[in-house]
Scaffold this motif. Structure first.
Motif, PDB file in Angstrom:
ATOM      1  N   ASN A  96      25.666 -32.802 -35.619  1.00  0.00           N
ATOM      2  CA  ASN A  96      24.461 -33.119 -36.387  1.00  0.00           C
ATOM      3  C   ASN A  96      23.770 -31.407 -36.455  1.00  0.00           C
ATOM      4  OD1 ASN A  96      23.650 -35.574 -37.038  1.00  0.00           O
ATOM      5  ND2 ASN A  96      22.795 -36.128 -35.438  1.00  0.00           N
ATOM      6  N   LYS A  97      23.761 -30.685 -35.085  1.00  0.00           N
ATOM      7  CA  LYS A  97      23.435 -29.121 -35.576  1.00  0.00           C
ATOM      8  C   LYS A  97      24.195 -28.744 -36.645  1.00  0.00           C
ATOM      9  CE  LYS A  97      23.344 -25.609 -32.414  1.00  0.00           C
ATOM     10  NZ  LYS A  97      24.222 -24.842 -31.127  1.00  0.00           N
ATOM     11  N   THR A 157      28.382 -39.083 -27.848  1.00  0.00           N
ATOM     12  CA  THR A 157      26.988 -39.162 -28.609  1.00  0.00           C
ATOM     13  C   THR A 157      26.822 -37.004 -28.038  1.00  0.00           C
ATOM     14  OG1 THR A 157      26.023 -38.960 -26.059  1.00  0.00           O
ATOM     15  CG2 THR A 157      26.259 -40.908 -27.813  1.00  0.00           C
ATOM     16  N   THR A 158      27.492 -36.320 -27.432  1.00  0.00           N
ATOM     17  CA  THR A 158      27.315 -35.354 -27.284  1.00  0.00           C
ATOM     18  C   THR A 158      28.260 -34.235 -28.870  1.00  0.00           C
ATOM     19  OG1 THR A 158      27.130 -35.136 -24.839  1.00  0.00           O
ATOM     20  CG2 THR A 158      27.410 -33.454 -26.048  1.00  0.00           C
ATOM     21  N   ALA A 206      25.861 -35.259 -31.656  1.00  0.00           N
ATOM     22  CA  ALA A 206      24.464 -34.293 -31.979  1.00  0.00           C
ATOM     23  C   ALA A 206      24.893 -32.867 -31.841  1.00  0.00           C
ATOM     24  CB  ALA A 206      23.357 -34.365 -30.666  1.00  0.00           C
ATOM     25  N   ALA A 207      25.493 -32.847 -31.420  1.00  0.00           N
ATOM     26  CA  ALA A 207      26.365 -31.491 -31.693  1.00  0.00           C
ATOM     27  C   ALA A 207      26.979 -30.892 -33.175  1.00  0.00           C
ATOM     28  CB  ALA A 207      27.979 -30.528 -30.652  1.00  0.00           C
TER      29      ALA A 207
END
Lengths: 223, 254
Positions: B240-241, B233-234, B237-238
């Motif tokens: 995603n950024k 999930t990290t 999200a990374a």
């Protein structure tokens, strides 16, 4: 939806925050004036909103169109998801499933709520000054009252949890710690917003809304 | 001597079976002699040796895939007592009986517990999960990688394409084109590499198309299920950024 679902999904996500997230906060503040200031406070808030410049375009681009896109595309997103909370009973997986379930409930609730209120104003059945009275009638009906509580809880959960997911999907909360703290904050927001909405819903049951509205009605009849 | 005392103990299994890719699935019950320190692969080998159901009737031996037997190859993924995991590291002593074995049916079932994980390898090809170093001349040594970065990147490199994250994801299904968590984490790994970074935009753009990263609905089952403890999930999200930044940069023509 062929072509670029990435863009559609990103627009869906953004519209959920701007303007729809802002709108739900504005709606909460307006309603809360019914709890805080009674019938007079509520009609003052409505007057303030109606006096905003270009109110038609604010509604069109700030509410109607974003709501339509977010709602319809959201149903498609919900359709694309499985529910596997039976096998994976983790908090976040429940939130994932609830986000989709509350989304569908909110979709239905919002359309029904719009029909009962905004649409009646639009076709001229109800005047802006009489909205307090209308809400009094709705909230005093036990069946409607329960449906409104369900609708309000679904909408506020969808908003709060959606804000959490927005922060992940745009890469703002990345690590597990940031996401955990964010989830505490947004669950706190959920409780506050839900309580404020429910307090105002309860306030509409008060008799003053009936009287105030009929007084306003009499006034318009005299004129 | 000890054998007589342990032979009375048995292991009960309920296995979901399927004879062919398009055949109807069914379950069969097995009861096999217990041996100390047995894992699920050992139990399946026992059934292979003596393919008889619990009621004594002969049946076809159960098919499964396995390779390394030390949880690094990813071949023996299956659903064990409701959770997707590796059969080799699933110890009989730690499982509730009867042990239920099912194929990871998010993937096409080939036979019994054998599944086809081809979509995962196609996903890796799609996002170019490698570092292109081939040229017509010697390109020389690449830039060095910072030790701090190498340490977290190493965790991502543990991915064995086992498919457990896809099986646990509610958004990996036939109505959704989501690429799945594994490939997104690999994009982060290869974009973190000093040489791989040179093709970072290409990998991000693949994830910004239909069937890319947007299918993630943040249920976070993947990170809870990953047998290698990869911070999926990290990674998502990374990325995603990174994709968000890439999107705005492209719009602004930067």
């Amino acid at each position: 939806m062929k072509g670029n679902s990435y863009l559609s999904r990103k627009i869906h996500s953004l519209l959920g925050v701007i303007p729809l997230g802002l709108f739900i906060i504005e709606h909460m503040v307006t309603n809360y004036s019914a709890f805080e200031g009674g019938a007079e406070g509520f009609s003052d808030s409505i007057k303030f909103l109606n006096d905003l410049p270009l109110v038609f375009f604010l509604e069109l681009f700030g509410i109607w169109l974003p709501l339509l896109f977010h709602g319809v595309y959201g149903l498609y997103v919900a359709y694309q998801s499985n529910v596997n909370t039976g096998r994976f009973q983790y908090g976040r997986n429940w939130a994932f499933a609830l986000q989709r379930i509350t989304g569908v409930i909110t979709f239905i609730f919002v359309f029904w709520h719009l029909y009962q209120t905004r649409f009646q104003v639009m076709i001229g059945e109800v005047k802006h000054e009489e909205l307090g009275n209308l809400m009094h009638d709705i909230a005093s009906n036990g069946f409607y009252f329960v449906l409104y509580i369900i609708g309000v809880l679904a909408a506020t959960f969808h908003f709060s949890n959606g804000m959490w997911a927005f922060l992940v999907s745009w890469g703002i909360t990345i690590g597990p710690r940031a996401q955990r703290i964010s989830s505490f904050i947004w669950m706190g927001v959920f409780v506050i917003v839900a309580v404020m909405f429910l307090l105002s819903l309860g306030a509409f049951r008060g008799d003053e809304f009936k009287e105030a509205a009929s007084a306003a009605l009499q006034l318009t009849n005299l004129v | 001597m000890a054998e007589t005392t342990v032979a009375s103990k048995t292991v009960k299994l309920i296995i979901t079976r399927q004879d062919a890719p398009n055949a109807q699935s069914y379950t069969e019950e097995f009861e096999i002699p217990y041996r100390p320190n047995m894992n699920v692969i050992g139990a399946l080998m026992e059934i292979q040796r003596n393919p008889k159901k619990k009621d004594g009737q002969a049946t076809a031996p159960v098919c499964w895939e396995s390779n390394c037997l030390e949880e690094v190859c990813g071949a023996c993924s299956m659903v064990i007592n409701g959770k997707p995991r590796q059969a080799c590291s699933a110890l009989i002593d730690k499982l509730e009986q009867p042990i239920r074995l099912q194929p990871m049916s998010t993937f096409p079932v080939v036979r019994d517990l054998v599944i086809n994980r081809e979509r995962m390898f196609n996903a890796l090809k799609r996002v170019k999960a490698w570092i292109p170093i081939d040229g017509t001349y010697d390109l020389g040594p690449g830039p060095r990688m910072a030790e701090a970065k190498r340490q977290w990147a190493y965790e991502l490199s543990k991915c064995m394409t086992c498919g457990v994250c896809l099986e646990s994801c509610p958004n990996v299904n036939d109505r959704n084109s989501f690429i799945g968590p594994a490939a997104i984490s690999q994009v982060r790994l290869f974009n973190a590499h000093p040489t791989g970074e040179m093709n970072a935009a290409e990998r991000l753009e693949t994830l910004m198309e239909d069937g890319g990263i947007e299918g993630c609905g943040n249920s976070q089952n993947c990170v809870r299920s990953c047998p290698k403890g990869i911070p999926l999930t990290t990674s998502i999200a990374a990325i995603n950024k990174d994709t968000t930044k890439h999107l705005f940069k492209k719009w602004l023509g930067m």
